[in-house]
Design an enzyme around this catalytic site. Sequence first.
Site, short mmCIF file in Angstrom:
data_model
loop_
_atom_site.label_atom_id
_atom_site.label_comp_id
_atom_site.label_asym_id
_atom_site.label_seq_id
_atom_site.Cartn_x
_atom_site.Cartn_y
_atom_site.Cartn_z
N PRO A 188 49.80 14.26 9.56
CA PRO A 188 50.58 14.27 8.11
C PRO A 188 52.08 13.68 8.55
O PRO A 188 52.43 14.11 9.18
CB PRO A 188 50.43 15.77 8.02
CG PRO A 188 49.35 16.23 8.77
CD PRO A 188 49.09 15.69 9.98
N GLU A 189 52.27 12.94 7.47
CA GLU A 189 53.61 12.54 7.30
C GLU A 189 54.39 13.04 6.05
O GLU A 189 53.98 14.08 5.45
CB GLU A 189 53.59 10.90 7.45
CG GLU A 189 52.89 10.45 8.69
CD GLU A 189 52.82 8.76 8.70
OE1 GLU A 189 53.99 8.19 8.34
OE2 GLU A 189 51.99 8.52 9.35
N LYS A 216 58.83 16.99 8.63
CA LYS A 216 57.63 17.16 8.72
C LYS A 216 57.38 18.85 8.84
O LYS A 216 56.33 19.44 8.91
CB LYS A 216 56.68 16.85 9.94
CG LYS A 216 56.55 15.26 9.82
CD LYS A 216 55.76 14.74 11.13
CE LYS A 216 55.82 13.21 10.96
NZ LYS A 216 55.20 12.57 12.26
#
Length: 300
Positions: free
Chosen positions: A2-3, A60
């Site tokens: 996930p970014e 993040k």
Amino acid sequence: MPELPDVERARKLLHERCVGRKITRVCAADDSIVFVGVGKADIEAQLLGRKVVGSGRRGKQFWLLLSGGLSLLMHFGMTGEVHIQGETLSHYRKIEVDVGETWPPQYTKLELEFNHMRVAYTDPRRLGRIRTFLGDASESPMVAKLGFDPVLDPPSPEDFARAVMRRKTPIKALLLNQEFSAGVGNWIADEVLFQSQIHPAHFANALSREQTDLILDQLKRVCVTAVEVNAESKLFPKTWLFHYRWAKGRSHTAQLPDGRNIEFVTVGGRTSAFVPDVQILAPLPKTEDVPVGRSKRRRK
């Protein structure tokens, strides 16, 4: 992994569904890897009965602000995700958790209930992290050490150029450094460099001011655009490399619609997608300094 856009999507979802609600039940997994510095019984006791009063994100890292000044700080790692019972998750990443009709989902590490609404944090590979922090989460060690956020507080062109040009490392590796640019991951860095027509292995200290300005502009544009469409890849511009980069390892060659080939190279320990027709690797700067990762041989 996930970014920034995925994490912002999760933060926004939790903010919309949870702010103003009281946590009426907590169920935490007995997992000392995912939960940092707090055990199952402790985190359940800390969270139960508190009201969600806000949310935040940097890079993040994202968090829920709770009554009493406590922050629930989360990081997805490679496979973390947030689920709301009865709602279908939709975004670009491959879903590794089959929610189906079963609740809580498989690999749930933390489940929060707000009367009749239930939220689950899942993580199949256990590389995500959950912490509690008493105080402003932005002052926690995990957040305070992060660099600029391309959406929240991008630097000025002058500051960005100065910071980039003093680094003797490939520009792709620098963009992936969370203490430099928080939230940038593999596909975002590759997209930014493709749109800027700069090879991922180009050394940062060999870039021109015009190139650093272009990289900063594209970094802001790519991140803001992805956030505005809630990380839904089908809504990303069709001119983005993102849509065509995933063919690595398949039987056919990765190509853009116009026939230009997409190639792959390892930079900074990560596989990097680039288009050699427009991203040409410039020679290393003329300097006696040795590139990062190598050492000079001692003369005998």
